[in-house]
Design a protein around this motif. Structure first.
Motif, short mmCIF file in Angstrom:
data_model
loop_
_atom_site.label_atom_id
_atom_site.label_comp_id
_atom_site.label_asym_id
_atom_site.label_seq_id
_atom_site.Cartn_x
_atom_site.Cartn_y
_atom_site.Cartn_z
N ASN A 76 -87.47 -10.02 51.32
CA ASN A 76 -87.31 -11.38 51.85
C ASN A 76 -88.67 -12.06 51.96
OD1 ASN A 76 -88.46 -10.35 54.18
ND2 ASN A 76 -86.61 -10.48 55.41
N ALA A 77 -88.69 -13.27 52.49
CA ALA A 77 -89.93 -14.06 52.58
C ALA A 77 -90.97 -13.41 53.48
CB ALA A 77 -89.61 -15.46 53.08
N LYS A 78 -90.54 -12.57 54.41
CA LYS A 78 -91.47 -11.88 55.33
C LYS A 78 -92.03 -10.60 54.73
CE LYS A 78 -88.96 -13.53 59.37
NZ LYS A 78 -88.13 -13.12 60.50
N GLY A 79 -91.52 -10.21 53.56
CA GLY A 79 -91.97 -8.98 52.92
C GLY A 79 -91.15 -7.76 53.29
N GLU A 80 -90.06 -7.96 54.03
CA GLU A 80 -89.19 -6.84 54.41
C GLU A 80 -88.27 -6.49 53.25
OE1 GLU A 80 -87.27 -8.81 57.63
OE2 GLU A 80 -88.85 -8.34 59.07
N THR A 81 -88.09 -5.20 52.99
CA THR A 81 -87.29 -4.75 51.86
C THR A 81 -85.90 -4.31 52.31
OG1 THR A 81 -88.16 -2.51 52.01
CG2 THR A 81 -89.30 -4.03 50.53
N LYS A 82 -84.97 -4.40 51.38
CA LYS A 82 -83.58 -4.02 51.64
C LYS A 82 -82.93 -3.70 50.30
CE LYS A 82 -79.46 -6.01 53.77
NZ LYS A 82 -78.94 -7.18 54.50
N THR A 83 -82.17 -2.63 50.24
CA THR A 83 -81.42 -2.30 49.04
C THR A 83 -80.12 -3.10 49.03
OG1 THR A 83 -82.34 -0.07 49.01
CG2 THR A 83 -80.35 -0.44 47.72
N VAL A 84 -79.86 -3.79 47.94
CA VAL A 84 -78.66 -4.61 47.84
C VAL A 84 -77.86 -4.21 46.61
CG1 VAL A 84 -79.61 -6.60 49.06
CG2 VAL A 84 -79.93 -6.42 46.60
N GLU A 85 -76.55 -4.38 46.71
CA GLU A 85 -75.64 -4.16 45.59
C GLU A 85 -74.94 -5.47 45.33
OE1 GLU A 85 -72.95 -0.85 45.86
OE2 GLU A 85 -74.36 0.27 47.10
N PHE A 86 -74.84 -5.82 44.05
CA PHE A 86 -74.11 -7.03 43.69
C PHE A 86 -73.61 -6.92 42.27
CE2 PHE A 86 -78.46 -7.82 42.50
CZ PHE A 86 -78.41 -8.57 41.34
N THR A 87 -72.71 -7.82 41.90
CA THR A 87 -72.16 -7.83 40.56
C THR A 87 -72.42 -9.18 39.91
OG1 THR A 87 -70.00 -8.59 41.34
CG2 THR A 87 -70.31 -6.22 41.13
N ALA A 88 -72.38 -9.18 38.59
CA ALA A 88 -72.53 -10.41 37.82
C ALA A 88 -71.50 -10.37 36.69
CB ALA A 88 -73.94 -10.51 37.24
N SER A 89 -71.11 -11.54 36.23
CA SER A 89 -70.11 -11.60 35.16
C SER A 89 -70.74 -11.43 33.79
CB SER A 89 -69.37 -12.93 35.23
OG SER A 89 -70.28 -14.00 35.12
N LYS A 90 -72.07 -11.37 33.75
CA LYS A 90 -72.78 -11.13 32.49
C LYS A 90 -73.97 -10.22 32.78
CE LYS A 90 -75.75 -15.13 32.94
NZ LYS A 90 -76.28 -16.32 32.31
N ASN A 91 -74.50 -9.62 31.73
CA ASN A 91 -75.68 -8.79 31.89
C ASN A 91 -76.88 -9.72 32.11
OD1 ASN A 91 -77.01 -6.37 32.07
ND2 ASN A 91 -77.30 -6.16 29.88
N LEU A 92 -77.55 -9.59 33.22
CA LEU A 92 -78.63 -10.50 33.56
C LEU A 92 -79.87 -10.25 32.71
CD1 LEU A 92 -78.19 -10.38 37.43
CD2 LEU A 92 -77.42 -12.16 35.85
N ARG A 93 -80.60 -11.31 32.46
CA ARG A 93 -81.79 -11.26 31.60
C ARG A 93 -82.86 -10.38 32.23
NH1 ARG A 93 -86.42 -14.14 31.46
NH2 ARG A 93 -85.78 -15.50 33.15
N LYS A 94 -83.43 -9.48 31.42
CA LYS A 94 -84.53 -8.64 31.90
C LYS A 94 -85.74 -9.50 32.20
CE LYS A 94 -83.20 -4.35 29.73
NZ LYS A 94 -83.51 -3.35 28.73
N ASP A 95 -86.52 -9.10 33.19
CA ASP A 95 -87.71 -9.80 33.68
C ASP A 95 -87.38 -11.12 34.37
OD1 ASP A 95 -89.60 -7.87 33.06
OD2 ASP A 95 -89.75 -8.59 30.99
N ALA A 96 -86.13 -11.32 34.73
CA ALA A 96 -85.74 -12.51 35.50
C ALA A 96 -85.94 -12.23 36.98
CB ALA A 96 -84.29 -12.87 35.23
N TYR A 97 -86.27 -13.26 37.72
CA TYR A 97 -86.37 -13.18 39.18
C TYR A 97 -85.18 -13.93 39.77
CZ TYR A 97 -91.10 -11.50 38.52
OH TYR A 97 -92.19 -10.76 38.15
N LEU A 98 -84.52 -13.31 40.73
CA LEU A 98 -83.35 -13.92 41.37
C LEU A 98 -83.59 -14.11 42.85
CD1 LEU A 98 -80.39 -11.86 39.86
CD2 LEU A 98 -81.37 -13.97 39.00
N MET A 99 -83.07 -15.21 43.37
CA MET A 99 -82.99 -15.40 44.81
C MET A 99 -81.54 -15.12 45.18
SD MET A 99 -83.84 -18.64 47.31
CE MET A 99 -82.75 -19.76 46.46
N LEU A 100 -81.34 -14.10 46.01
CA LEU A 100 -80.00 -13.70 46.42
C LEU A 100 -79.67 -14.32 47.76
CD1 LEU A 100 -80.30 -9.87 45.70
CD2 LEU A 100 -79.47 -11.64 44.16
N TYR A 101 -78.43 -14.70 47.94
CA TYR A 101 -77.93 -15.17 49.23
C TYR A 101 -77.15 -14.02 49.83
CZ TYR A 101 -79.24 -19.70 47.38
OH TYR A 101 -79.95 -20.76 46.86
N VAL A 102 -77.68 -13.45 50.91
CA VAL A 102 -77.11 -12.23 51.49
C VAL A 102 -76.56 -12.55 52.88
CG1 VAL A 102 -77.57 -9.85 52.16
CG2 VAL A 102 -78.78 -10.85 50.22
#
Length: 119
Positions: free
Chosen positions: A67-93
């Motif tokens: 997150n913005a504070k630098g705290e880490t967390k393991t997340v699981e999510f799905t996508a309807s397509k294979n996401l592009r390698k080297d892409a950065y995502l902002m997740l809404y958790v």
């Protein structure tokens, strides 16, 4: 009769405003914490079949996010397509639902504390 017409017009206006709000507001992103991930590998592909017989693909991801504070967390999510390698995502958790939505962002759009841990 005039009061009745005003009441009907008011209800119509409230209905139109309600429809516009429902179309414009993404409730999956409301009250959600933002975490950032770097896609470095393909998701795990799962093929399923809908009730109408249509075949669909889902890709599962299990990644370390920050997150913005630098705290880490393991997340699981799905996508309807294979996401592009080297892409950065902002997740809404959300606490109760997990990842409810995501957007692709540029590395420069990610807060500095999170950038340091994603590189």
């Amino acid at each position: 009769m005039k009061k009745f017409l005003i009441a009907i017009a008011s209800l119509f206006l409230i209905g139109v405003i309600g429809i516009v709000v429902l179309m414009k507001v993404d409730f999956n992103r409301m009250n959600a914490d933002n975490y950032y991930v770097h896609i470095t590998e393909d998701g795990v592909k799962e093929v399923g079949k809908g009730s109408d017989g249509k075949v669909y693909e889902t890709y599962h991801y299990n990644l370390e996010s920050v997150n913005a504070k630098g705290e880490t967390k393991t997340v699981e999510f799905t996508a309807s397509k294979n996401l592009r390698k080297d892409a950065y995502l902002m997740l809404y958790v959300k606490e109760d639902k997990g990842v409810s939505s995501y957007d692709e962002v540029q590395l420069s759009d990610i807060p500095k504390e999170a950038q340091a841990k994603l590189k």
